[in-house]
Design an enzyme around this catalytic site. Structure first.
Site, PDB file in Angstrom:
ATOM      1  CG  ASN A  39      12.647  32.679  53.247  1.00  0.00           C
ATOM      2  OD1 ASN A  39      12.505  32.485  54.459  1.00  0.00           O
ATOM      3  ND2 ASN A  39      12.707  31.694  52.375  1.00  0.00           N
TER       4      ASN A  39
ATOM      5  N   GLY B 137      17.066  28.483  45.540  1.00  0.00           N
ATOM      6  CA  GLY B 137      18.179  29.314  45.092  1.00  0.00           C
ATOM      7  C   GLY B 137      19.410  29.137  45.958  1.00  0.00           C
ATOM      8  CB  VAL B 138      22.059  31.552  46.875  1.00  0.00           C
ATOM      9  CG1 VAL B 138      21.391  32.624  47.692  1.00  0.00           C
ATOM     10  CG2 VAL B 138      23.513  31.408  47.227  1.00  0.00           C
ATOM     11  CG  ASP B 139      17.756  30.112  52.077  1.00  0.00           C
ATOM     12  OD1 ASP B 139      18.586  29.683  52.907  1.00  0.00           O
ATOM     13  OD2 ASP B 139      16.616  30.494  52.386  1.00  0.00           O
TER      14      ASP B 139
ATOM     15  CB  SER C   4      17.122  41.329  45.812  1.00  0.00           C
ATOM     16  OG  SER C   4      16.716  41.400  47.160  1.00  0.00           O
TER      17      SER C   4
ATOM     18  N   GLY D 141      17.594  37.006  42.151  1.00  0.00           N
ATOM     19  CA  GLY D 141      17.031  35.752  41.652  1.00  0.00           C
ATOM     20  C   GLY D 141      15.519  35.769  41.735  1.00  0.00           C
ATOM     21  CB  VAL D 142      13.200  33.687  43.792  1.00  0.00           C
ATOM     22  CG1 VAL D 142      11.733  33.701  44.181  1.00  0.00           C
ATOM     23  CG2 VAL D 142      13.568  32.320  43.232  1.00  0.00           C
ATOM     24  CE1 TYR D 143      11.855  36.491  48.033  1.00  0.00           C
ATOM     25  CE2 TYR D 143      13.353  37.831  49.313  1.00  0.00           C
ATOM     26  CZ  TYR D 143      12.378  36.863  49.256  1.00  0.00           C
ATOM     27  OH  TYR D 143      11.922  36.285  50.419  1.00  0.00           O
TER      28      TYR D 143
HETATM   29  P1  ADP Z   1      16.689  36.117  46.089  1.00  0.00           P
HETATM   30  O1  ADP Z   1      15.458  35.424  46.597  1.00  0.00           O
HETATM   31  O2  ADP Z   1      17.288  37.077  47.108  1.00  0.00           O
HETATM   32  O3  ADP Z   1      16.489  36.733  44.745  1.00  0.00           O
HETATM   33  P2  ADP Z   1      17.988  33.760  44.936  1.00  0.00           P
HETATM   34  O4  ADP Z   1      18.652  32.661  45.688  1.00  0.00           O
HETATM   35  O5  ADP Z   1      16.740  33.426  44.203  1.00  0.00           O
HETATM   36  O6  ADP Z   1      17.794  34.966  45.995  1.00  0.00           O
HETATM   37  O7  ADP Z   1      19.020  34.360  43.898  1.00  0.00           O
HETATM   38  C1  ADP Z   1      20.064  35.242  44.191  1.00  0.00           C
HETATM   39  C2  ADP Z   1      21.189  35.011  43.209  1.00  0.00           C
HETATM   40  O8  ADP Z   1      21.976  33.892  43.657  1.00  0.00           O
HETATM   41  C3  ADP Z   1      20.741  34.638  41.793  1.00  0.00           C
HETATM   42  O9  ADP Z   1      21.501  35.410  40.877  1.00  0.00           O
HETATM   43  C4  ADP Z   1      21.094  33.156  41.670  1.00  0.00           C
HETATM   44  O10 ADP Z   1      21.423  32.779  40.337  1.00  0.00           O
HETATM   45  C5  ADP Z   1      22.295  33.061  42.550  1.00  0.00           C
HETATM   46  N1  ADP Z   1      22.686  31.738  43.067  1.00  0.00           N
HETATM   47  C6  ADP Z   1      21.950  30.614  43.184  1.00  0.00           C
HETATM   48  N2  ADP Z   1      22.686  29.609  43.711  1.00  0.00           N
HETATM   49  C7  ADP Z   1      23.921  30.132  43.939  1.00  0.00           C
HETATM   50  C8  ADP Z   1      25.167  29.602  44.444  1.00  0.00           C
HETATM   51  N3  ADP Z   1      25.277  28.335  44.857  1.00  0.00           N
HETATM   52  N4  ADP Z   1      26.232  30.438  44.530  1.00  0.00           N
HETATM   53  C9  ADP Z   1      26.140  31.742  44.147  1.00  0.00           C
HETATM   54  N5  ADP Z   1      25.019  32.282  43.647  1.00  0.00           N
HETATM   55  C10 ADP Z   1      23.928  31.495  43.543  1.00  0.00           C
END
Ligand code: ADP
Length: 183
Positions: free
Chosen positions: A23, A31-33, A121, A123-125
C-alpha cells in the site's frame, strides 16, 4: 521472455525479484504484503521506512514501483507496487497496467533476469480476478514487445528479463491467468 503462471506462495519463489502488492504507506499490511514482510524479516520494514523518508514522504503513488533488497527471502529484490483500490473508486486499467510495467522497469534497473508477480489488486483491493489477469498478461506482453518507438513492432526488445512468473494463491486465480496466457 517467457510468461508463466503457477499456483503457490510468492515468498518461496527462486527468482531474482518478487513484486509486493504494497500500500502507499509502504509500512506493511495484510495479504501478500504481510506474508512478504514475515518471510523477509524486520530489515524489510526498516528499508521501507527509509524509502519513505528519503524518496516518498507522501507515500508511493498508485501505479508506481520501488525496490528494496529481499533480505531473508530467496529473491534478491522486492519490488513494491501500489495497485489501485477498486473499493476507493480507483478503477483505471491503465493504473493497474502501470503496476506491472513499472515493476518490470525496476527489475531491469537492478539487473534482474526473472521476476514473480502476485495478483496485484486482486485481494483486499477488490478487483475482479479475471480483469487482473487480463491486464497483467496484456501489460507484460505489451511491455515485452516494446512501447519503445525505436523498436519495430512484432520484435522482441532485449530487456534482460527472461522469465515473468505470475504466482497465484488460489486455483481460481491460476485458471484466470492460464486462460489469458492461452489467448
Ligand atoms: P491487494 O491489496 O493489492 O488486493 P492482497 O494482498 O490483498 O493485495 O491480494 C493480492 C493477491 O495476492 C490475492 O489474490 C491474494 O490471495 C494473494 N496472496 C496472498 N498471499 C499470497 C502469497 N503468499 N503468495 C502469492 N499470492 C498471495
Amino acid at each position: 521472455m517467457r510468461i508463466k503462471a503457477v499456483q503457490g506462495d510468492i515468498t518461496t519463489q527462486d527468482v531474482d525479484a518478487i513484486v509486493n502488492a504494497a500500500n502507499s504507506s509502504l509500512l506493511g499490511g495484510g495479504g501478500v504484503d504481510g506474508a512478504i514482510h514475515r518471510a523477509a524479516g524486520p530489515a524489510l520494514l526498516e528499508a521501507c521506512r527509509e524509502l519513505r523518508r528519503t524518496t516518498y514522504p507522501d507515500g508511493l503513488p498508485v501505479g508506481s514501483s520501488a525496490v528494496t533488497p529481499g533480505f531473508e527471502l530467496p529473491a534478491r529484490w522486492v519490488i513494491h507496487t501500489v495497485g489501485p483500490n477498486w473499493h476507493a473508486g480507483e478503477r483505471s486499467t491503465a493504473m493497474l497496467a502501470s503496476c506491472f510495467t513499472t515493476s518490470l522497469e525496476r527489475a531491469v534497473e537492478v539487473g534482474a533476469t526473472s521476476i514473480a508477480f502476485p495478483a496485484v489488486s486482486g485481494g483486499v483491493y477488490g478487483w475482479d480476478m479475471d480483469e487482473v489477469a487480463r491486464v497483467a498478461v496484456a501489460s507484460a506482453r505489451a511491455w515485452q514487445s516494446g512501447a519503445d518507438d525505436s523498436w519495430e513492432p512484432g520484435h522482441r526488445r532485449p530487456t534482460g528479463i527472461e522469465l515473468v512468473r505470475f504466482v497465484l494463491f488460489s486455483a481460481d486465480a491460476l485458471a484466470a491467468f492460464e486462460h489469458r496466457l492461452a489467448e
